[in-house]
Design a protein around this motif. Structure first.
Motif, PDB file in Angstrom:
ATOM      1  N   GLY A   1       0.914  -1.303   0.028  1.00  0.00           N
ATOM      2  CA  GLY A   1      -0.087   0.086   0.074  1.00  0.00           C
ATOM      3  C   GLY A   1       0.799   1.447  -0.044  1.00  0.00           C
ATOM      4  N   LEU A   2       1.811   1.137   0.835  1.00  0.00           N
ATOM      5  CA  LEU A   2       2.917   2.549   0.841  1.00  0.00           C
ATOM      6  C   LEU A   2       3.624   2.379  -0.645  1.00  0.00           C
ATOM      7  N   LEU A   3       3.958   1.559  -0.871  1.00  0.00           N
ATOM      8  CA  LEU A   3       4.579   1.774  -2.368  1.00  0.00           C
ATOM      9  C   LEU A   3       3.747   2.229  -3.537  1.00  0.00           C
ATOM     10  N   LYS A   4       2.692   1.956  -3.347  1.00  0.00           N
ATOM     11  CA  LYS A   4       1.633   2.274  -4.646  1.00  0.00           C
ATOM     12  C   LYS A   4       1.155   3.641  -4.013  1.00  0.00           C
ATOM     13  N   ASP A   5       1.465   4.279  -2.935  1.00  0.00           N
ATOM     14  CA  ASP A   5       0.833   5.559  -2.404  1.00  0.00           C
ATOM     15  C   ASP A   5       1.638   6.731  -3.271  1.00  0.00           C
ATOM     16  N   GLU A   6       1.066   7.550  -4.072  1.00  0.00           N
ATOM     17  CA  GLU A   6       1.369   8.490  -4.613  1.00  0.00           C
ATOM     18  C   GLU A   6       2.055   9.879  -4.199  1.00  0.00           C
ATOM     19  N   LEU A   7       1.406   9.913  -2.911  1.00  0.00           N
ATOM     20  CA  LEU A   7       1.781  10.822  -2.121  1.00  0.00           C
ATOM     21  C   LEU A   7       3.381  10.769  -1.586  1.00  0.00           C
ATOM     22  N   THR A   8       3.893   9.528  -1.559  1.00  0.00           N
ATOM     23  CA  THR A   8       5.353   9.529  -1.208  1.00  0.00           C
ATOM     24  C   THR A   8       6.134   8.636  -2.218  1.00  0.00           C
ATOM     25  N   SER A   9       5.646   8.717  -3.532  1.00  0.00           N
ATOM     26  CA  SER A   9       6.461   7.868  -4.590  1.00  0.00           C
ATOM     27  C   SER A   9       7.794   8.247  -5.020  1.00  0.00           C
ATOM     28  N   GLY A  10       8.211   9.660  -4.564  1.00  0.00           N
ATOM     29  CA  GLY A  10       9.512   9.960  -4.830  1.00  0.00           C
ATOM     30  C   GLY A  10      10.228  10.053  -3.426  1.00  0.00           C
ATOM     31  N   VAL A  11       9.747   9.720  -2.298  1.00  0.00           N
ATOM     32  CA  VAL A  11      10.437   9.863  -1.156  1.00  0.00           C
ATOM     33  C   VAL A  11      11.324   8.386  -0.834  1.00  0.00           C
ATOM     34  N   PRO A  12      12.714   8.772  -0.361  1.00  0.00           N
ATOM     35  CA  PRO A  12      13.365   7.722  -0.010  1.00  0.00           C
ATOM     36  C   PRO A  12      12.670   6.465   0.961  1.00  0.00           C
ATOM     37  N   LEU A  13      13.117   5.330   0.838  1.00  0.00           N
ATOM     38  CA  LEU A  13      12.227   4.482   1.899  1.00  0.00           C
ATOM     39  C   LEU A  13      13.316   3.546   2.289  1.00  0.00           C
ATOM     40  N   LEU A  14      13.433   3.681   3.688  1.00  0.00           N
ATOM     41  CA  LEU A  14      14.100   2.901   4.460  1.00  0.00           C
ATOM     42  C   LEU A  14      13.439   1.792   5.003  1.00  0.00           C
ATOM     43  N   ILE A  15      13.881   0.300   4.661  1.00  0.00           N
ATOM     44  CA  ILE A  15      13.068  -0.749   5.355  1.00  0.00           C
ATOM     45  C   ILE A  15      13.972  -1.336   6.346  1.00  0.00           C
ATOM     46  N   LEU A  16      13.706  -1.396   7.486  1.00  0.00           N
ATOM     47  CA  LEU A  16      14.425  -1.911   8.536  1.00  0.00           C
ATOM     48  C   LEU A  16      13.705  -3.240   8.964  1.00  0.00           C
TER      49      LEU A  16
ATOM     50  N   LYS B   1      21.155  -2.583  19.711  1.00  0.00           N
ATOM     51  CA  LYS B   1      21.832  -1.314  18.936  1.00  0.00           C
ATOM     52  C   LYS B   1      22.564  -1.519  18.073  1.00  0.00           C
ATOM     53  N   GLN B   2      22.286  -2.567  17.132  1.00  0.00           N
ATOM     54  CA  GLN B   2      22.829  -3.053  15.903  1.00  0.00           C
ATOM     55  C   GLN B   2      22.126  -2.625  14.657  1.00  0.00           C
ATOM     56  N   GLY B   3      22.856  -2.231  13.623  1.00  0.00           N
ATOM     57  CA  GLY B   3      22.455  -2.158  12.319  1.00  0.00           C
ATOM     58  C   GLY B   3      21.892  -0.710  11.841  1.00  0.00           C
ATOM     59  N   TYR B   4      21.030  -0.244  12.786  1.00  0.00           N
ATOM     60  CA  TYR B   4      20.385   0.857  12.357  1.00  0.00           C
ATOM     61  C   TYR B   4      21.057   2.348  12.136  1.00  0.00           C
ATOM     62  N   GLY B   5      22.116   2.312  12.706  1.00  0.00           N
ATOM     63  CA  GLY B   5      23.274   3.493  12.441  1.00  0.00           C
ATOM     64  C   GLY B   5      23.580   3.473  11.000  1.00  0.00           C
ATOM     65  N   LYS B   6      24.119   2.425  10.489  1.00  0.00           N
ATOM     66  CA  LYS B   6      24.479   2.374   9.228  1.00  0.00           C
ATOM     67  C   LYS B   6      23.127   2.812   8.083  1.00  0.00           C
ATOM     68  N   ALA B   7      22.057   2.179   8.678  1.00  0.00           N
ATOM     69  CA  ALA B   7      20.968   2.339   7.668  1.00  0.00           C
ATOM     70  C   ALA B   7      20.470   3.766   7.665  1.00  0.00           C
ATOM     71  N   PHE B   8      20.513   4.362   9.047  1.00  0.00           N
ATOM     72  CA  PHE B   8      20.410   5.821   8.634  1.00  0.00           C
ATOM     73  C   PHE B   8      21.082   6.695   7.990  1.00  0.00           C
ATOM     74  N   ARG B   9      22.332   6.470   8.015  1.00  0.00           N
ATOM     75  CA  ARG B   9      23.702   6.920   7.355  1.00  0.00           C
ATOM     76  C   ARG B   9      23.209   6.867   5.781  1.00  0.00           C
ATOM     77  N   TRP B  10      22.715   5.533   5.475  1.00  0.00           N
ATOM     78  CA  TRP B  10      22.526   5.509   4.006  1.00  0.00           C
ATOM     79  C   TRP B  10      21.120   6.327   3.772  1.00  0.00           C
ATOM     80  N   LEU B  11      20.050   6.418   4.533  1.00  0.00           N
ATOM     81  CA  LEU B  11      19.066   7.218   4.396  1.00  0.00           C
ATOM     82  C   LEU B  11      19.405   8.820   3.984  1.00  0.00           C
ATOM     83  N   ALA B  12      20.257   9.125   5.281  1.00  0.00           N
ATOM     84  CA  ALA B  12      20.724  10.497   5.179  1.00  0.00           C
ATOM     85  C   ALA B  12      21.269  11.164   3.916  1.00  0.00           C
TER      86      ALA B  12
END
Ligand SMILES: Nc1nc2c(ncn2[C@@H]2O[C@H](COP(=O)(O)OP(=O)(O)O)[C@@H](O)[C@H]2O)c(=O)[nH]1
Ligand SMILES: [Mg+2]
Length: 192
Positions: free
Chosen positions: A113-128, A178-189
């Protein structure tokens, strides 16, 4: 006060969000770990984030960054609430509980549903993929298969994207350990 400021700066730097300005929304089924992650961002404490007046929504502001959580699934009311907030977001974080395969279908429906949502179609998406510390945790490949992510994600290392593609990537993590999300957010940023 100085100590608190140092803490804030360190936390944002760790996530690659120091001196960044924007709104991030954390979406996922209830029990995925959104509130826990928000609390981790708040200096690793278990302090309660700001209640918003909505039962399934919390907000945290650090400097020029606003973080907001919304529970998905079930309630139509909840969906309306987060969609109203979405046009203004700079990035979306979708959190999955990898230790609960019994709810993968339900979570995948929300992700679709989120992937189809036009409101956020261009917004970066991090899946954790959260809770990798749990013995029942699904592996990354298994998760990509279950959620139909093969060929959809844009790469963990690349800052430049193929023409017209939205930045999307899966990172495995444990908010608890406290594993993994630091790298993930740095990717997102890099992408907003
Ligand atoms: N094992 C494990 N449990 C976690 C992790 N993150 C969150 N939890 C637990 O999962 C439950 C739901 O977390 P919560 O943050 O309230 O989820 P929310 O409903 O998405 O806000 C709580 O009991 C957390 O302690 C994790 O990385 N590993
Ligand atoms: Mg919560």
């Amino acid at each position: 006060m100085m100590f608190l400021w140092d803490w804030l700066t360190a936390a944002l730097s760790y996530l690659g969000l120091y001196h960044k300005k924007g709104k991030l929304v954390f979406l996922g089924l209830d029990n995925a770990g959104k509130t826990s992650l928000l609390n981790r961002l708040k200096f690793g404490t278990m302090a309660t984030p700001h209640p918003t007046g909505q039962p399934h929504c919390e907000e945290l502001q650090i400097a020029d960054m606003t973080f907001r959580t919304h529970d998905l699934g079930g309630h139509k009311q909840a969906r309306r609430v987060w969609r109203e907030y979405l046009p203004a977001v700079d990035a979306v974080v979708f959190i999955l509980d990898v230790s609960d395969p019994g709810r993968f279908r339900e979570a995948q429906k929300e992700l679709q549903g989120l992937l189809k949502d036009e409101l956020t179609s261009g917004v970066p998406l991090l899946i954790l993929g959260n809770k990798i510390d749990d013995p029942r945790a699904a592996g990354e490949f298994q998760l990509r298969t279950a959620f139909g992510l093969h060929g959809l994600t844009t790469g963990k290392e690349t800052a430049s994207l193929p023409e017209g593609r939205r930045a999307m990537e899966l990172f495995m993590c444990s908010v608890k350990e406290k594993q993994g999300y630091g790298k993930a957010f740095r990717w997102l940023a890099q992408h907003f």
